[in-house]
Design an enzyme around this catalytic site. Structure first.
Site, PDB file in Angstrom:
ATOM      1  N   ALA A   9      39.750  52.582  51.425  1.00  0.00           N
ATOM      2  CA  ALA A   9      40.938  53.494  51.029  1.00  0.00           C
ATOM      3  C   ALA A   9      42.181  52.875  51.561  1.00  0.00           C
ATOM      4  O   ALA A   9      43.244  53.260  51.109  1.00  0.00           O
ATOM      5  CB  ALA A   9      40.748  54.767  51.377  1.00  0.00           C
ATOM      6  N   GLY A  97      33.534  47.374  41.463  1.00  0.00           N
ATOM      7  CA  GLY A  97      34.452  46.308  41.108  1.00  0.00           C
ATOM      8  C   GLY A  97      34.474  45.016  42.130  1.00  0.00           C
ATOM      9  O   GLY A  97      35.381  44.366  42.189  1.00  0.00           O
ATOM     10  N   HIS A 154      46.216  33.991  40.394  1.00  0.00           N
ATOM     11  CA  HIS A 154      46.181  35.130  41.073  1.00  0.00           C
ATOM     12  C   HIS A 154      46.902  35.099  42.511  1.00  0.00           C
ATOM     13  O   HIS A 154      47.245  33.770  42.614  1.00  0.00           O
ATOM     14  CB  HIS A 154      44.693  35.544  41.630  1.00  0.00           C
ATOM     15  CG  HIS A 154      43.848  36.288  40.437  1.00  0.00           C
ATOM     16  ND1 HIS A 154      43.304  35.643  39.473  1.00  0.00           N
ATOM     17  CD2 HIS A 154      43.933  37.722  40.169  1.00  0.00           C
ATOM     18  CE1 HIS A 154      42.861  36.623  38.631  1.00  0.00           C
ATOM     19  NE2 HIS A 154      43.036  37.862  39.037  1.00  0.00           N
ATOM     20  N   HIS A 155      47.028  35.847  43.283  1.00  0.00           N
ATOM     21  CA  HIS A 155      47.926  35.750  44.341  1.00  0.00           C
ATOM     22  C   HIS A 155      47.312  34.976  45.390  1.00  0.00           C
ATOM     23  O   HIS A 155      46.045  34.749  45.306  1.00  0.00           O
ATOM     24  CB  HIS A 155      48.099  37.369  45.088  1.00  0.00           C
ATOM     25  CG  HIS A 155      46.777  37.917  45.302  1.00  0.00           C
ATOM     26  ND1 HIS A 155      45.761  37.808  46.482  1.00  0.00           N
ATOM     27  CD2 HIS A 155      46.045  38.854  44.400  1.00  0.00           C
ATOM     28  CE1 HIS A 155      44.783  38.341  46.067  1.00  0.00           C
ATOM     29  NE2 HIS A 155      44.808  39.091  45.115  1.00  0.00           N
ATOM     30  N   LYS A 158      43.427  35.600  47.267  1.00  0.00           N
ATOM     31  CA  LYS A 158      42.435  35.769  46.133  1.00  0.00           C
ATOM     32  C   LYS A 158      41.315  34.522  46.537  1.00  0.00           C
ATOM     33  O   LYS A 158      41.590  33.335  46.664  1.00  0.00           O
ATOM     34  CB  LYS A 158      42.425  36.000  44.767  1.00  0.00           C
ATOM     35  CG  LYS A 158      41.199  35.897  44.196  1.00  0.00           C
ATOM     36  CD  LYS A 158      41.615  36.605  42.985  1.00  0.00           C
ATOM     37  CE  LYS A 158      40.230  36.976  42.119  1.00  0.00           C
ATOM     38  NZ  LYS A 158      39.512  38.101  42.426  1.00  0.00           N
ATOM     39  N   THR A 165      36.946  37.641  36.572  1.00  0.00           N
ATOM     40  CA  THR A 165      37.342  38.099  35.172  1.00  0.00           C
ATOM     41  C   THR A 165      37.218  36.945  34.112  1.00  0.00           C
ATOM     42  O   THR A 165      36.918  37.000  33.103  1.00  0.00           O
ATOM     43  CB  THR A 165      38.919  38.930  35.281  1.00  0.00           C
ATOM     44  OG1 THR A 165      38.884  39.765  36.093  1.00  0.00           O
ATOM     45  CG2 THR A 165      39.189  39.161  33.882  1.00  0.00           C
TER      46      THR A 165
END
Length: 267
Positions: A9, A97, A154-155, A158, A165
């Site tokens: 979190a 995910g 992506h950043h 990653k 994806t």
């Protein structure tokens, strides 16, 4: 009331999930971080848009499964293994995910789904999942003499490349064409000394700055080119999809589900 627990979190994706859940009056939130973290007991409420009170970070070792309907996990594969085992032991549903899973880790996920309901997706964006349906249509409708390429960006932080994806897009195209993805996927042409064929799916990768996520499937032939693109500007879109999946998953029987199931996008 959907009682949702979030692993990791305090991370970037975790914070996005907290924001979405905090703004949903039909959700009850529990926030967890790894065991031994210095952040245990820290209040994320003041930093979370929509929070109506404190959000105290708890150790993932102290989950009260009687207070949670669904756990959401976007952490690393190393953490997922223990989270999955604990969820199976307590028969708690999961939305997962985590990307970059090995074949053995996927087998463990499939085994767990015989006991608990799981929604697993490489990308929880509603737009991406619509894109997965569109690329299937393109693959089966366009001329056979077509070149298929997938680009993703992506950043800089990653790790997995191509992204989960991008692979999902390629797998959707291969499935529609009746191909075995692993046999037609082309990740490196640096040593090739022959022209490409129309029976392959090429991948290109960019890692730079803070790019959240961009994916394009190219279908090109002589005289025309179709480009199907999705661009994410915020992790909120992934969080919204994951929370939608969690609400859908509540009280579902054991099984391994996808966002295609959640969105009723199957053929």
């Amino acid at each position: 009331m959907n009682r949702i627990g979030v692993f990791g979190a305090n991370g970037r994706m975790g914070r996005a999930l907290l924001e979405v859940i905090s703004q949903d009056n039909n959700c009850q939130l529990s926030a967890f971080c790894r065991t031994g973290s210095d952040l245990i007991g820290f209040d994320l409420g003041p930093t979370t848009m929509g929070a109506k009170g404190p959000i105290l970070l708890k150790s993932e070792q102290n989950i009260n499964h009687n207070e949670i309907d669904v756990l959401i996990d976007f952490t690393l594969a190393s953490g997922l293994k223990n989270h999955l085992a604990d969820a199976v032991k307590n028969k708690t549903a999961m939305v997962i995910g985590t990307t970059g899973l090995t074949e053995n880790e996927m087998l463990a996920l499939e085994q767990a789904s015989k006991t608990i309901p799981i929604v697993f997706a490489r990308n929880f964006s509603v737009g991406i999942n619509v894109l997965l349906s569109l690329v299937k249509t393109a693959a089966t409708t366009l001329d056979e003499n077509i070149d298929i390429e997938i680009f993703e960006a992506h950043h800089r932080n990653k790790i997995d490349a191509p992204s989960g994806t991008a692979l999902a897009i390629g797998e959707a195209i291969a499935d529609a064409k009746g191909w075995q993805h692993d046999k037609v996927a082309k990740f490196d042409r640096s040593s090739d000394e022959v022209a490409k064929t129309q029976n392959e799916i090429g991948y290109s990768v960019l890692r730079a700055g803070d790019i959240v996520g961009e994916h394009t499937a190219y279908f090109a032939t002589m005289g025309e080119r179709l480009e199907l693109t999705h661009k994410a500007s915020s992790r909120i879109t992934f969080a919204q999809g994951a929370v939608r999946a969690a609400a859908w998953l509540k009280n579902k029987p054991p099984g391994l589900y996808t966002m295609q199931d959640v969105l009723s996008l199957h053929d």
